[in-house]
Design a protein around this motif. Structure first.
Motif, mmCIF file in Angstrom:
data_model
loop_
_atom_site.group_PDB
_atom_site.id
_atom_site.type_symbol
_atom_site.label_atom_id
_atom_site.label_comp_id
_atom_site.label_asym_id
_atom_site.label_seq_id
_atom_site.Cartn_x
_atom_site.Cartn_y
_atom_site.Cartn_z
ATOM 1 N N GLN A 42 0.819 -1.220 0.000
ATOM 2 C CA GLN A 42 0.000 0.000 0.000
ATOM 3 C C GLN A 42 0.853 1.271 0.000
ATOM 4 O O GLN A 42 0.620 2.219 0.740
ATOM 5 C CB GLN A 42 -0.986 -0.009 1.165
ATOM 6 N N ARG A 43 1.811 1.293 -0.888
ATOM 7 C CA ARG A 43 2.704 2.444 -1.034
ATOM 8 C C ARG A 43 2.065 3.529 -1.884
ATOM 9 O O ARG A 43 1.243 3.265 -2.746
ATOM 10 C CB ARG A 43 4.007 2.012 -1.707
ATOM 11 N N ILE A 44 2.487 4.753 -1.628
ATOM 12 C CA ILE A 44 2.171 5.897 -2.482
ATOM 13 C C ILE A 44 3.516 6.543 -2.782
ATOM 14 O O ILE A 44 4.113 7.184 -1.916
ATOM 15 C CB ILE A 44 1.190 6.865 -1.799
ATOM 16 N N ARG A 55 8.308 3.614 -11.702
ATOM 17 C CA ARG A 55 7.316 2.672 -11.189
ATOM 18 C C ARG A 55 6.435 3.480 -10.260
ATOM 19 O O ARG A 55 6.920 4.117 -9.307
ATOM 20 C CB ARG A 55 7.990 1.517 -10.447
ATOM 21 N N ALA A 56 5.147 3.506 -10.548
ATOM 22 C CA ALA A 56 4.189 4.287 -9.768
ATOM 23 C C ALA A 56 3.433 3.365 -8.823
ATOM 24 O O ALA A 56 2.971 2.297 -9.226
ATOM 25 C CB ALA A 56 3.213 4.991 -10.702
ATOM 26 N N PHE A 57 3.341 3.775 -7.574
ATOM 27 C CA PHE A 57 2.577 3.073 -6.552
ATOM 28 C C PHE A 57 1.542 4.064 -6.033
ATOM 29 O O PHE A 57 1.895 5.184 -5.662
ATOM 30 C CB PHE A 57 3.479 2.635 -5.393
ATOM 31 N N GLY A 58 0.274 3.674 -6.014
ATOM 32 C CA GLY A 58 -0.724 4.629 -5.571
ATOM 33 C C GLY A 58 -2.036 4.003 -5.192
ATOM 34 O O GLY A 58 -2.223 2.782 -5.237
ATOM 35 N N PRO A 65 -13.208 9.606 -14.638
ATOM 36 C CA PRO A 65 -12.154 8.656 -14.982
ATOM 37 C C PRO A 65 -11.462 8.125 -13.722
ATOM 38 O O PRO A 65 -11.520 8.748 -12.657
ATOM 39 C CB PRO A 65 -11.188 9.490 -15.810
ATOM 40 N N VAL A 66 -10.764 7.011 -13.890
ATOM 41 C CA VAL A 66 -9.985 6.458 -12.781
ATOM 42 C C VAL A 66 -8.804 7.384 -12.520
ATOM 43 O O VAL A 66 -8.046 7.719 -13.433
ATOM 44 C CB VAL A 66 -9.487 5.031 -13.103
ATOM 45 N N MET A 67 -8.678 7.835 -11.268
ATOM 46 C CA MET A 67 -7.548 8.678 -10.849
ATOM 47 C C MET A 67 -6.816 7.952 -9.733
ATOM 48 O O MET A 67 -7.449 7.391 -8.832
ATOM 49 C CB MET A 67 -8.042 10.033 -10.341
ATOM 50 N N VAL A 68 -5.476 7.997 -9.797
ATOM 51 C CA VAL A 68 -4.644 7.328 -8.808
ATOM 52 C C VAL A 68 -3.713 8.352 -8.171
ATOM 53 O O VAL A 68 -2.989 9.064 -8.869
ATOM 54 C CB VAL A 68 -3.821 6.185 -9.445
ATOM 55 N N ASP A 69 -3.741 8.418 -6.843
ATOM 56 C CA ASP A 69 -2.860 9.299 -6.072
ATOM 57 C C ASP A 69 -1.531 8.591 -5.888
ATOM 58 O O ASP A 69 -1.454 7.578 -5.190
ATOM 59 C CB ASP A 69 -3.488 9.610 -4.721
ATOM 60 N N CYS A 70 -0.482 9.125 -6.521
ATOM 61 C CA CYS A 70 0.862 8.562 -6.407
ATOM 62 C C CYS A 70 1.775 9.507 -5.618
ATOM 63 O O CYS A 70 2.994 9.445 -5.734
ATOM 64 C CB CYS A 70 1.443 8.290 -7.789
ATOM 65 N N GLY A 71 1.186 10.395 -4.836
ATOM 66 C CA GLY A 71 1.966 11.336 -4.038
ATOM 67 C C GLY A 71 2.250 12.598 -4.813
ATOM 68 O O GLY A 71 1.460 13.544 -4.794
ATOM 69 N N TYR A 90 -5.223 -0.152 -3.886
ATOM 70 C CA TYR A 90 -3.841 0.216 -4.184
ATOM 71 C C TYR A 90 -3.372 -0.550 -5.407
ATOM 72 O O TYR A 90 -3.645 -1.748 -5.543
ATOM 73 C CB TYR A 90 -2.934 -0.095 -2.998
ATOM 74 N N ILE A 91 -2.677 0.150 -6.310
ATOM 75 C CA ILE A 91 -2.155 -0.484 -7.513
ATOM 76 C C ILE A 91 -0.735 -0.002 -7.783
ATOM 77 O O ILE A 91 -0.268 0.980 -7.185
ATOM 78 C CB ILE A 91 -3.052 -0.231 -8.745
ATOM 79 N N ALA A 92 -0.075 -0.692 -8.698
ATOM 80 C CA ALA A 92 1.253 -0.302 -9.165
ATOM 81 C C ALA A 92 1.256 -0.405 -10.689
ATOM 82 O O ALA A 92 0.616 -1.283 -11.260
ATOM 83 C CB ALA A 92 2.319 -1.203 -8.564
ATOM 84 N N PHE A 93 1.973 0.495 -11.341
ATOM 85 C CA PHE A 93 2.052 0.498 -12.796
ATOM 86 C C PHE A 93 3.289 1.285 -13.204
ATOM 87 O O PHE A 93 3.924 1.955 -12.382
ATOM 88 C CB PHE A 93 0.784 1.098 -13.421
ATOM 89 N N THR A 94 3.638 1.193 -14.474
ATOM 90 C CA THR A 94 4.837 1.857 -14.977
ATOM 91 C C THR A 94 4.472 3.089 -15.788
ATOM 92 O O THR A 94 3.613 3.019 -16.673
ATOM 93 C CB THR A 94 5.670 0.888 -15.835
ATOM 94 N N ILE A 95 5.130 4.190 -15.469
ATOM 95 C CA ILE A 95 5.051 5.410 -16.266
ATOM 96 C C ILE A 95 6.250 5.368 -17.206
ATOM 97 O O ILE A 95 7.397 5.315 -16.745
ATOM 98 C CB ILE A 95 5.107 6.666 -15.377
ATOM 99 N N THR A 96 6.006 5.340 -18.512
ATOM 100 C CA THR A 96 7.109 5.259 -19.461
ATOM 101 C C THR A 96 7.746 6.618 -19.732
ATOM 102 O O THR A 96 8.903 6.688 -20.147
ATOM 103 C CB THR A 96 6.670 4.633 -20.801
#
Length: 105
Positions: A42-44, A55-58, A65-71, A90-96
């Motif tokens: 459960q990282r942000i 690597r985004a954690f949020g 739309p789906v919005m994710v708080d990544c800090g 909580y999810i994780a994904f890659t910002i290219t």
């Protein structure tokens, strides 16, 4: 990002305040399962991967739309859904590519 470049015409004066808008391009190759299982702690946070990649954690804060708080940045659309039950997940994904531009306040 390794550096921000601006034109002399739009660059803020040294010592002045300015607003910064961050933009993201996302990796489309990640699966739903990878994203939803990738943040069990459960990282942000944003973790640099080199160059403009992170690597985004949020935490999902909104749907449609789906919005994710990544800090540091709020990211729109790493997943598509109308399911309000995802709010708070909580999810994780890659910002290219993480980019940004500044403008005078």
């Amino acid at each position: 990002m390794d550096e921000f470049t601006v034109s002399a015409a739009s660059a803020p004066d040294i010592g002045s305040e300015f607003d910064l808008e961050l933009t993201t391009l996302l990796d489309d190759d990640e699966t739903w399962e990878e994203m939803f299982s990738g943040n069990s702690e459960q990282r942000i946070d944003l973790v640099p991967l080199g160059g403009w990649r992170y690597r985004a954690f949020g935490q999902i804060t909104q749907i449609n739309p789906v919005m994710v708080d990544c800090g540091l940045v709020q990211v729109e659309g790493p997943v598509q859904s109308n399911d309000s039950g995802l709010t708070g997940e909580y999810i994780a994904f890659t910002i290219t590519r993480l980019g940004g531009y500044g403008y005078a306040t």
